[in-house]
Design an enzyme around this catalytic site. Structure first.
Site, PDB file in Angstrom:
ATOM      1  N   CYS A 124       0.872  -1.177  -0.117  1.00  0.00           N
ATOM      2  CA  CYS A 124       0.006  -0.184   0.071  1.00  0.00           C
ATOM      3  C   CYS A 124       0.865   1.416  -0.072  1.00  0.00           C
ATOM      4  O   CYS A 124       1.551   1.554  -0.886  1.00  0.00           O
ATOM      5  CB  CYS A 124      -1.088  -0.058   1.270  1.00  0.00           C
ATOM      6  SG  CYS A 124      -2.407   1.232   0.945  1.00  0.00           S
ATOM      7  N   HIS A 227      -3.748  -5.048   0.266  1.00  0.00           N
ATOM      8  CA  HIS A 227      -3.334  -5.716   1.570  1.00  0.00           C
ATOM      9  C   HIS A 227      -3.215  -6.956   1.807  1.00  0.00           C
ATOM     10  O   HIS A 227      -4.299  -7.591   2.482  1.00  0.00           O
ATOM     11  CB  HIS A 227      -4.015  -4.805   2.650  1.00  0.00           C
ATOM     12  CG  HIS A 227      -3.693  -3.380   3.155  1.00  0.00           C
ATOM     13  ND1 HIS A 227      -2.591  -2.740   3.719  1.00  0.00           N
ATOM     14  CD2 HIS A 227      -4.387  -2.221   2.513  1.00  0.00           C
ATOM     15  CE1 HIS A 227      -2.448  -1.745   3.910  1.00  0.00           C
ATOM     16  NE2 HIS A 227      -3.352  -1.065   2.990  1.00  0.00           N
ATOM     17  N   GLU A 229      -1.675  -8.896   3.881  1.00  0.00           N
ATOM     18  CA  GLU A 229      -1.465  -9.243   5.181  1.00  0.00           C
ATOM     19  C   GLU A 229      -2.865  -9.362   5.892  1.00  0.00           C
ATOM     20  O   GLU A 229      -3.128 -10.025   6.954  1.00  0.00           O
ATOM     21  CB  GLU A 229      -0.557  -8.415   6.049  1.00  0.00           C
ATOM     22  CG  GLU A 229      -1.339  -7.020   6.688  1.00  0.00           C
ATOM     23  CD  GLU A 229      -1.486  -5.885   5.338  1.00  0.00           C
ATOM     24  OE1 GLU A 229      -1.131  -6.297   4.188  1.00  0.00           O
ATOM     25  OE2 GLU A 229      -1.924  -4.996   5.703  1.00  0.00           O
TER      26      GLU A 229
END
Ligand code: MN
Length: 254
Positions: A124, A227, A229
């Protein structure tokens, strides 16, 4: 006997080094607690790496020593980059919060990690920082600057994908995921505009917004606008290979 002993010691040392998992440095926010969302830590652990926080600071020799202590770096997400200081553009009305000290830290971290030959994954804001540090620019605000743009600032939970991307075949991202399209989450109002020299676009959203980049002469310097994660920390395996790719490269290149 002495020779056999030293041979055994060598084997022991060698196996010990082999077993050592790669250490993955995570850039922190520049706030009062120098923090990082736990989702990054959990994702690195799931991928077989050892997460280690790199506290944001602007001491060049300290940053160099911190980079030397890790095998790869993840640039984590966060605030908007300062357009005037980082890519010489005046701020637009829709620019969000900027943290110039964090920008300076990210810049030092990126240049030092590249100099030391460490893999770098930008996520990001981290992807945007990579582009800017290597000479690119950003859209400061997609809704007001990209005509016909889709929704890139989703309200859905972090583990949910909301828009599709097309991935460049043969790119590091395509190799990691084993596919050329995906449904990703989206929590950004900024994006790469002019790509940094020496980089290539490796994924785009249907509106043309850049969703991943990589360095042409080194695919282990790369970034994604989404993202991974988020879902990875929640137990999903779909984007786990992004972190596994980084851990593997960190192990091979150290
Ligand atoms: Mn997006």
């Amino acid at each position: 006997m002495k020779q056999i002993l030293s041979f055994l010691v060598l084997i022991f040392l060698h196996s010990g080094l082999q077993a050592q998992k790669p250490i993955i440095g995570l850039s922190t926010n520049y706030d009062s607690s120098l923090s990082v969302p736990n989702t990054y830590v959990l994702s690195v652990l799931r991928a077989g790496g050892i997460p280690l926080l790199i506290p944001a600071n602007t001491d060049a020799s300290a940053v160099a020593a911190m980079v030397a202590a890790v095998d790869a770096v993840i640039l984590t997400g966060g605030e908007d980059l300062d357009p005037l200081e980082q890519y010489n553009q005046e701020p637009l009305p829709a620019l969000g919060e900027v943290v110039p000290l964090r920008d300076r830290f990210d810049r030092m971290l990126i240049l030092e990690a590249a100099r030391q030959g460490k893999p770098i994954l930008g996520i990001c804001r981290g992807e945007q920082a990579l582009n800017v540090v290597f000479g690119g620019t950003l859209y400061q605000d997609i809704p007001s600057q990209v005509k016909g743009s889709i929704k890139h600032l989703q309200r859905a939970p972090r583990e949910q994908g909301t828009h599709s991307i097309r991935i460049e075949p043969g790119s590091n991202l395509a190799k990691a995921l084993g596919k050329t399209s995906a449904k990703v989450n989206s929590y950004h109002h900024q994006a790469v505009r002019d790509l940094a020299p020496g980089f290539k676009v490796t994924a785009r959203a249907p509106d043309g917004v850049i969703e991943a980049i990589e360095k042409i002469d080194n695919p282990h310097i790369w970034g994604v606008q989404f993202h991974p994660e988020g879902p990875t920390s929640m137990g999903s395996d779909e984007f786990l290979p992004i972190f596994e790719n980084l851990v593997k490269a960190a192990a091979e290149l150290r």
